[in-house]
Design an enzyme around this catalytic site. Structure first.
Site, short mmCIF file in Angstrom:
data_model
loop_
_atom_site.label_atom_id
_atom_site.label_comp_id
_atom_site.label_asym_id
_atom_site.label_seq_id
_atom_site.Cartn_x
_atom_site.Cartn_y
_atom_site.Cartn_z
N SER A 162 0.83 -1.20 0.00
CA SER A 162 0.00 0.00 0.00
C SER A 162 0.86 1.25 0.00
O SER A 162 1.81 1.38 0.78
CB SER A 162 -0.92 0.01 1.23
OG SER A 162 -1.59 1.24 1.32
N SER A 163 0.51 2.19 -0.86
CA SER A 163 1.23 3.47 -0.92
C SER A 163 1.04 4.27 0.37
O SER A 163 1.76 5.24 0.61
CB SER A 163 0.73 4.29 -2.11
OG SER A 163 -0.64 4.61 -1.97
N ASP A 304 -9.90 1.19 -5.93
CA ASP A 304 -11.20 1.57 -5.40
C ASP A 304 -12.31 1.54 -6.44
O ASP A 304 -13.50 1.48 -6.08
CB ASP A 304 -11.13 2.95 -4.75
CG ASP A 304 -10.47 2.91 -3.38
OD1 ASP A 304 -10.33 1.81 -2.82
OD2 ASP A 304 -10.08 3.98 -2.87
N LYS A 331 -9.57 -5.24 2.25
CA LYS A 331 -10.24 -3.95 2.44
C LYS A 331 -11.29 -4.13 3.55
O LYS A 331 -11.14 -4.97 4.42
CB LYS A 331 -10.86 -3.50 1.12
CG LYS A 331 -9.84 -3.16 0.05
CD LYS A 331 -9.08 -1.88 0.38
CE LYS A 331 -8.22 -1.42 -0.77
NZ LYS A 331 -7.53 -0.15 -0.48
N ARG A 378 -18.18 0.51 -0.78
CA ARG A 378 -18.06 0.44 -2.24
C ARG A 378 -18.87 -0.72 -2.81
O ARG A 378 -19.36 -0.63 -3.94
CB ARG A 378 -16.58 0.35 -2.64
CG ARG A 378 -15.81 1.57 -2.13
CD ARG A 378 -14.59 1.87 -2.93
NE ARG A 378 -13.80 2.91 -2.25
CZ ARG A 378 -14.06 4.22 -2.32
NH1 ARG A 378 -15.08 4.66 -3.04
NH2 ARG A 378 -13.32 5.08 -1.66
N LYS A 404 -19.21 5.56 5.41
CA LYS A 404 -17.74 5.53 5.52
C LYS A 404 -17.10 6.54 4.58
O LYS A 404 -16.08 7.14 4.93
CB LYS A 404 -17.21 4.13 5.23
CG LYS A 404 -15.72 3.97 5.48
CD LYS A 404 -15.27 2.56 5.30
CE LYS A 404 -13.86 2.36 5.84
NZ LYS A 404 -12.84 3.17 5.18
#
Length: 428
Positions: A162-163, A304, A331, A378, A404
């Site tokens: 993960s960035s 995403d 996630k 999502r 969220k």
């Protein structure tokens, strides 16, 4: 559990997209590290942004909230001895603040909800071990306590994780007494998110030397400078309504910057690639249905938008693929499994692999089913758009999780003509 019934309908009209969650996180953090007062406007109080606001307050920032505007006076030195940061379910809040919190609190404890404790923090633990920083944590839940302060160093980190780990260091390292380097040991994924961090740091007066996204050189003893900043619209959220347009709805998406650095802007290019007509102005984007062709999509840079693109591809004739998306398994839920399970209930043909989805397009969704959001915002919004192109009604469980990231989603959905019936909750 909460339930709503979604009736087939065509969404039509204009929708103003909420501000970018990614940019709001970064602006609030930079403002809280600045001398003086910053004014951050166009804030949407989603659960994740509330978590970041609470985090900077826990470290000593002063924040005054007026409607959708924050007046932020930065943290002055080590303001607290023992801080508790409740990240709720926000991975960004957690990973951005782990390095930062060590600079402003003698001891800090991170707690959270849902699956957040299952998201790996190994890169930070390796730094703590190297620098003899004391820490303890619980397995499979977020309860992490840190004693000690991160020090200037050369930080070797994989680029295909993960960035957020890299961004967390980029926020903290300019404040240290000496210079630091971040050296990526594998090619960087999610470059767009690092661009957002670098852009925000520059706005607040911080200099980072970016050597081809392989090495980042950060001078120490820098000072964040207070600014006024308006958060731009969120392409992650716009993607749902743009995809809806490509599937036959008629929606003009407003409050969007087509020149944004946001990685999820890729949704526009992807919709064009499958054959949708896309109309773009300086502040709006509109997608229209045309003959939809199959594609192979690399989701590594824009994870995403994978759920909503999976919906679109499920209705594109031919064989489609979404590759390099293993990280979606950690996630808010296992998104690959959830996409497969819930869209298949409606009639999609999906093969789920460890790091990809193979999707064979179908002509229509014609099954009446009860579907679940898996308490993932999502997934919930993807299923809401799916309901607009189903031949039959859909019952969605645990719909409130949209708070969220997009608290007003259901209001906007109904303002466009979406038909919702709120059902009696089911208690298990």
């Amino acid at each position: 559990m909460s339930r709503i019934k979604l009736m087939p309908t065509i969404l039509k009209g204009e929708v103003e997209i909420p501000p970018s969650k990614s940019l709001a996180h970064r602006a609030i953090i930079c403002a809280s590290l600045s001398s003086g007062e910053s004014i951050i406007s166009n804030i949407d109080y989603s659960d994740d942004i509330i978590a970041t606001i609470s985090a900077v307050k826990a470290l000593g920032a002063n924040i005054k909230e007026e409607s959708n505007t924050l007046y932020i006076t930065g943290i002055q030195g080590k303001a607290v001895n023992d801080a508790i940061i409740d990240c709720n379910e926000s991975g960004s809040t957690l990973r951005f603040f782990v390095p930062l919190a060590t600079l402003f609190a003698e001891s800090v404890r991170f707690v959270g909800q849902g699956n957040l404790g299952k998201r790996p923090l190994t890169p930070f633990y390796e730094i703590f071990d190297k620098q003899a920083i004391e820490y303890s944590y619980e397995d499979d839940e977020l309860d992490l306590t840190i004693h000690g302060e991160i020090k200037a160093d050369t930080f070797a980190i994989r680029g295909d994780i993960s960035s957020q780990f890299i961004s967390g260091l980029l926020f903290a390292l300019p404040l240290l007494d000496k210079d630091s380097k971040i050296v990526l040991t594998t090619p960087l994924e999610s470059i767009g998110y690092i661009d957002l961090t670098l852009q925000m740091l520059e706005m607040f007066g911080i200099k980072v030397e970016n050597q081809n996204y392989e090495t980042f050189i950060i001078e120490g003893k820098q000072n964040y400078k207070a600014i006024n900043y308006k958060v731009e619209g969120d392409f992650s959220q716009a993607a749902f309504f743009l995809a809806a347009g490509a599937l036959g709805n008629d929606i003009v998406v407003k409050n969007i910057n087509i020149n944004s650095y946001q990685a999820d802007k890729e949704v526009v290019a992807l919709l064009k690639q499958i054959g949708a007509e896309v109309e773009i102005t300086s502040t709006t984007v509109r997608a229209k249905k045309s003959k939809l062709d199959n594609i192979v999509m690399d989701g590594s840079e824009c994870p995403d938008i994978v759920p909503i693109m999976a919906l679109v591809l499920a209705l594109c004739k031919g064989k489609n693929e979404i590759n390099n998306v293993a990280r979606l398994r950690i996630k808010e839920c296992d998104r690959l499994a959830a996409i497969n399970m819930e869209l298949s209930k409606l009639g999609a043909k999906i093969q789920e692999l460890p790091d990809s989805l193979k999707i064979e397009g179908v002509d229509k969704f014609n099954l009446t089913k009860v579907v679940s959001s898996h308490k993932d915002h999502r997934i919930a919004m993807t299923l809401a758009i799916a309901a607009t192109v189903c031949e039959n009604e859909v019952i969605l469980e645990d719909y409130e999780c949209v708070s969220k990231s997009y608290p007003a989603f259901w209001e906007d959905y109904q303002s466009l003509g979406g038909k919702i019936e709120y059902l009696e909750a089911v208690y298990e």
